[in-house]
Design an enzyme around this catalytic site. Structure first.
Site, mmCIF file in Angstrom:
data_model
loop_
_atom_site.group_PDB
_atom_site.id
_atom_site.type_symbol
_atom_site.label_atom_id
_atom_site.label_comp_id
_atom_site.label_asym_id
_atom_site.label_seq_id
_atom_site.Cartn_x
_atom_site.Cartn_y
_atom_site.Cartn_z
ATOM 1 N N HIS A 148 -33.646 -14.520 1.865
ATOM 2 C CA HIS A 148 -32.370 -14.532 1.368
ATOM 3 C C HIS A 148 -31.641 -15.181 0.864
ATOM 4 C CE1 HIS A 148 -33.153 -11.662 5.420
ATOM 5 N NE2 HIS A 148 -33.423 -10.451 4.334
ATOM 6 N N GLU A 179 -29.119 -17.711 2.556
ATOM 7 C CA GLU A 179 -29.749 -18.380 4.495
ATOM 8 C C GLU A 179 -30.219 -19.184 3.638
ATOM 9 O OE1 GLU A 179 -32.355 -15.497 6.490
ATOM 10 O OE2 GLU A 179 -29.858 -13.745 6.024
ATOM 11 N N ARG A 201 -27.934 -12.328 -0.493
ATOM 12 C CA ARG A 201 -28.555 -12.295 0.130
ATOM 13 C C ARG A 201 -29.989 -11.509 -0.548
ATOM 14 N NH1 ARG A 201 -30.154 -10.650 5.788
ATOM 15 N NH2 ARG A 201 -31.022 -8.882 6.099
ATOM 16 N N ASN A 250 -36.871 -8.578 2.700
ATOM 17 C CA ASN A 250 -37.580 -8.282 3.528
ATOM 18 C C ASN A 250 -37.809 -6.975 4.091
ATOM 19 O OD1 ASN A 250 -38.482 -10.334 5.726
ATOM 20 N ND2 ASN A 250 -37.116 -10.353 7.293
ATOM 21 N N ARG A 251 -38.465 -5.734 3.662
ATOM 22 C CA ARG A 251 -38.122 -5.114 4.169
ATOM 23 C C ARG A 251 -38.520 -3.951 2.962
ATOM 24 N NH1 ARG A 251 -35.722 -7.525 6.947
ATOM 25 N NH2 ARG A 251 -33.754 -6.114 8.750
ATOM 26 N N HIS A 278 -34.985 -18.113 8.356
ATOM 27 C CA HIS A 278 -33.516 -17.537 8.179
ATOM 28 C C HIS A 278 -33.078 -17.900 8.861
ATOM 29 C CE1 HIS A 278 -35.538 -13.256 6.543
ATOM 30 N NE2 HIS A 278 -36.557 -14.217 7.401
ATOM 31 N N ALA A 314 -42.080 -4.106 8.441
ATOM 32 C CA ALA A 314 -41.782 -4.487 6.587
ATOM 33 C C ALA A 314 -40.974 -6.039 6.663
ATOM 34 C CB ALA A 314 -40.536 -2.933 6.782
ATOM 35 N N GLU A 320 -35.319 -17.771 12.895
ATOM 36 C CA GLU A 320 -33.528 -17.360 12.489
ATOM 37 C C GLU A 320 -32.714 -17.944 13.609
ATOM 38 O OE1 GLU A 320 -31.320 -15.179 10.762
ATOM 39 O OE2 GLU A 320 -33.449 -13.343 11.144
#
Length: 287
Positions: A12, A15, A54, A61-62, A103, A150, A163
């Site tokens: 992203h 980030e 993002r 990230n999906r 992230h 994903a 994260e």
């Protein structure tokens, strides 16, 4: 044996902790204590990084489910996912033994290690990181097999995510960066003892196991009817029981949680605004 390790930042593009950590390690090298390990560092979505967003079209990230990787890519991030899968994979046949995707979140989740399965390796890793960083949270997202996720990190033979928050999108906070680097180094410390077969006996650690996402109350036109209640805001991973307020209606009325005890996280995450996701829920367990 963990022979090949890849750290990824910029999945992203806004980030910044992972972006800066990768840039620092690319420029100065990984810390001397870990130079015996085969570590690669990459920035995955340079276009989004340059734009400080993002993503440009869809969330990178999906994009890494088997179905999406087998289909014709329809957007910029899908094309990038195919290229990364070819470079680092293919998924299910990668030479990367451990892929660590870094992230940030706008939620007050502190330093959180996300694992996608609770096998022996990831259990040992979680316990070790928790010993090194007692303030860390361990989030387990094993509601489905790792290969069905994903997430970008699922390309590797093993994939995990760091994260860390709270950090606003597009800026860098020194305290959040410090937590990010400490968790990255704790992971590398674990790899060293794992490879030398000297992982110490560690007690079970507390983890949070993902359940589902909770959306904001919406009217028939899809407009929000409430916001996060002040009692819930910034209290990620704190227990919420039946009767505790979670939303505050715009007419000033609190809305209480109805159900079993949960542990909310990703509370009021800015990146999920368009999806109307208010927070994610988890149960507490021992790993």
């Amino acid at each position: 044996m963990i022979a090949n390790i890849t750290f990824v930042g910029g999945t992203h593009g806004n980030e910044t902790s992972g972006i800066q950590l990768v840039r620092n390690w690319q420029r100065f090298g990984v810390p001397a204590a870990y130079q015996s390990l085969n570590i690669d560092c990459h920035l995955s979505n340079q276009a989004a990084i340059d734009a400080n967003v993002r993503f440009l079209e869809e969330d990178l990230n999906r994009q890494f489910t088997p179905a999406l990787l087998a289909s014709q890519p329809q957007c910029q991030e899908a094309r990038l996912a195919h290229a990364l899968n070819q470079q680092w994979g293919p998924k299910g046949g990668s030479d990367i033994d451990l892929l660590v995707d870094i992230h940030n979140t706008t939620s007050a989740m502190g330093a959180t290690l996300i694992i996608l399965e609770a096998d022996a390796f990831h259990t040992q890793l979680a316990r070790y990181v928790k010993q090194q960083m007692p303030e860390a949270n361990i989030l387990v997202e094993d509601e489905k097999p790792p290969a069905e996720h994903a997430y970008l990190c699922s390309i590797g033979k093993r994939g995990i995510m760091i994260e860390v928050g709270a950090q606003p999108q597009g800026v860098l906070r020194a305290d959040v960066y410090d937590l990010t680097e400490r968790m990255a180094l704790a992971i590398l410390d674990f790899v060293k003892v794992y490879n030398s077969q000297s992982v110490p006996e560690l007690p079970p650690c507390e983890v949070f196991r993902f359940i589902e996402n909770i959306t904001f109350p919406l009217n028939e036109d899809g407009e929000r009817q409430a916001m996060i209640h002040p009692a819930l805001q910034d209290n990620d991973f704190a227990p919420v029981t039946t009767g505790d307020p979670v939303f505050l209606s715009f007419d000033g009325e609190p809305q209480a949680w109805q159900g079993e005890t949960i542990y909310p996280h990703f509370i009021n995450e800015a990146a999920y605004h368009k999806l109307h996701v208010a927070f994610a829920t988890a149960t507490k367990a021992q790993l």
